[in-house]
Design a protein around this motif. Sequence first.
Motif, short mmCIF file in Angstrom:
data_model
loop_
_atom_site.label_atom_id
_atom_site.label_comp_id
_atom_site.label_asym_id
_atom_site.label_seq_id
_atom_site.Cartn_x
_atom_site.Cartn_y
_atom_site.Cartn_z
N GLY A 1 -53.69 -52.94 -55.91
CA GLY A 1 -54.72 -53.70 -55.21
C GLY A 1 -54.55 -53.63 -53.70
N LEU A 2 -53.29 -53.67 -53.24
CA LEU A 2 -53.01 -53.59 -51.82
C LEU A 2 -53.47 -52.25 -51.25
CD1 LEU A 2 -51.61 -54.66 -49.24
CD2 LEU A 2 -49.49 -53.66 -50.11
N TRP A 3 -53.10 -51.17 -51.92
CA TRP A 3 -53.48 -49.84 -51.45
C TRP A 3 -54.99 -49.61 -51.55
CZ3 TRP A 3 -50.69 -46.79 -48.52
CH2 TRP A 3 -49.30 -46.97 -48.50
N LEU A 4 -55.61 -50.16 -52.59
CA LEU A 4 -57.06 -50.04 -52.72
C LEU A 4 -57.76 -50.78 -51.58
CD1 LEU A 4 -59.57 -49.16 -54.28
CD2 LEU A 4 -59.37 -51.26 -55.65
N GLY A 5 -57.27 -51.96 -51.25
CA GLY A 5 -57.86 -52.72 -50.15
C GLY A 5 -57.73 -51.99 -48.82
N ALA A 6 -56.55 -51.40 -48.58
CA ALA A 6 -56.35 -50.65 -47.34
C ALA A 6 -57.27 -49.44 -47.28
CB ALA A 6 -54.89 -50.22 -47.22
N THR A 7 -57.43 -48.76 -48.42
CA THR A 7 -58.30 -47.58 -48.47
C THR A 7 -59.76 -47.96 -48.21
OG1 THR A 7 -56.82 -46.48 -50.04
CG2 THR A 7 -59.08 -45.66 -49.91
N LEU A 8 -60.22 -49.04 -48.84
CA LEU A 8 -61.60 -49.47 -48.65
C LEU A 8 -61.85 -49.91 -47.21
CD1 LEU A 8 -62.22 -51.44 -51.97
CD2 LEU A 8 -63.09 -49.17 -51.34
N ALA A 9 -60.86 -50.58 -46.61
CA ALA A 9 -61.01 -51.01 -45.21
C ALA A 9 -61.14 -49.79 -44.30
CB ALA A 9 -59.81 -51.86 -44.80
N TRP A 10 -60.33 -48.76 -44.56
CA TRP A 10 -60.42 -47.56 -43.72
C TRP A 10 -61.75 -46.84 -43.93
CZ3 TRP A 10 -61.06 -42.32 -44.41
CH2 TRP A 10 -60.86 -41.54 -43.26
N LEU A 11 -62.19 -46.73 -45.17
CA LEU A 11 -63.45 -46.06 -45.45
C LEU A 11 -64.63 -46.78 -44.80
CD1 LEU A 11 -62.98 -45.07 -49.20
CD2 LEU A 11 -63.06 -43.51 -47.23
N ALA A 12 -64.61 -48.11 -44.83
CA ALA A 12 -65.68 -48.88 -44.21
C ALA A 12 -65.72 -48.63 -42.71
CB ALA A 12 -65.50 -50.37 -44.51
N PHE A 13 -64.54 -48.63 -42.08
CA PHE A 13 -64.49 -48.37 -40.64
C PHE A 13 -64.94 -46.95 -40.33
CE2 PHE A 13 -62.32 -46.69 -36.91
CZ PHE A 13 -62.72 -47.61 -35.95
N ALA A 14 -64.44 -45.97 -41.09
CA ALA A 14 -64.79 -44.58 -40.84
C ALA A 14 -66.29 -44.35 -41.02
CB ALA A 14 -64.00 -43.66 -41.76
N PHE A 15 -66.89 -45.02 -41.99
CA PHE A 15 -68.34 -44.89 -42.21
C PHE A 15 -69.11 -45.41 -41.01
CE2 PHE A 15 -72.41 -46.53 -43.75
CZ PHE A 15 -72.92 -45.41 -44.40
N TRP A 16 -68.68 -46.56 -40.45
CA TRP A 16 -69.35 -47.12 -39.28
C TRP A 16 -69.09 -46.28 -38.04
CZ3 TRP A 16 -66.71 -49.59 -35.05
CH2 TRP A 16 -67.58 -50.16 -34.10
N TYR A 17 -67.90 -45.72 -37.91
CA TYR A 17 -67.45 -45.04 -36.70
C TYR A 17 -67.97 -43.60 -36.62
CZ TYR A 17 -64.03 -44.42 -32.89
OH TYR A 17 -63.41 -44.23 -31.68
#
Length: 212
Positions: free
Chosen positions: A8-24
């Motif tokens: 769950g920790l690694w999934l949360g970190a991955t989703l956070a990065w993907l969300a930022f990368a999508f916006w950026y």
Amino acid sequence: AVMRKGKGLWLGATLAWLAFAFWYTDLGGPLTDAEVASALGVLEARGMEADRLQELERFLREDSGRQFLMVNNIDLRDRPPPMPAFDGGGSAEEYSDYYMEHMYPELLRRACHPIFFGEGLGGVAVDVAGIEGARGWDMAALFRYKSRRAFVEIITHPAMGERHAYKLAAMEKTIAYPVEPGLFLSDLRVLLFLLLALAASLLDGWFIRRPG
């Protein structure tokens, strides 16, 4: 349970990065002919000179769809001309700040931002060739633009037309030119990836998988 928490920790970190990368990241591809024509029409109506319009058109039509950096060299005026918003008088720094009051919000909401500011050292120019008046720079700055589309949205914003004169009044001379980075280790996507990976590793090791 420990395995589930770790995943769950690694999934949360991955989703956070993907969300930022999508916006950026601009996923819209290069500018269309209609977008270029619309931008040029706005700037022509504001009175941009024909040679600058032609150069800007070439820059927009050669769009790769990728991010770029704007390199700025700036020499501020000691005594800028009077401007209406300052009751007829103001410093170059005040004019520049007034202009950037609009720029910063427009930049940040489009994932564009400054990445470097620096003051010139005593007006020294170590190498100058083929350029007149290229000495005496007060500062340099680098701005990251998500794409040429984001750049167009900013420079055609109504507030830009109202305040651009203050930027020009603040400067004795300036040059700003775009570069498309090949190697850009300060890319926030890279830095955030490393930060999230480090944080997830530490949390996973210290608080989830440690004995007891």
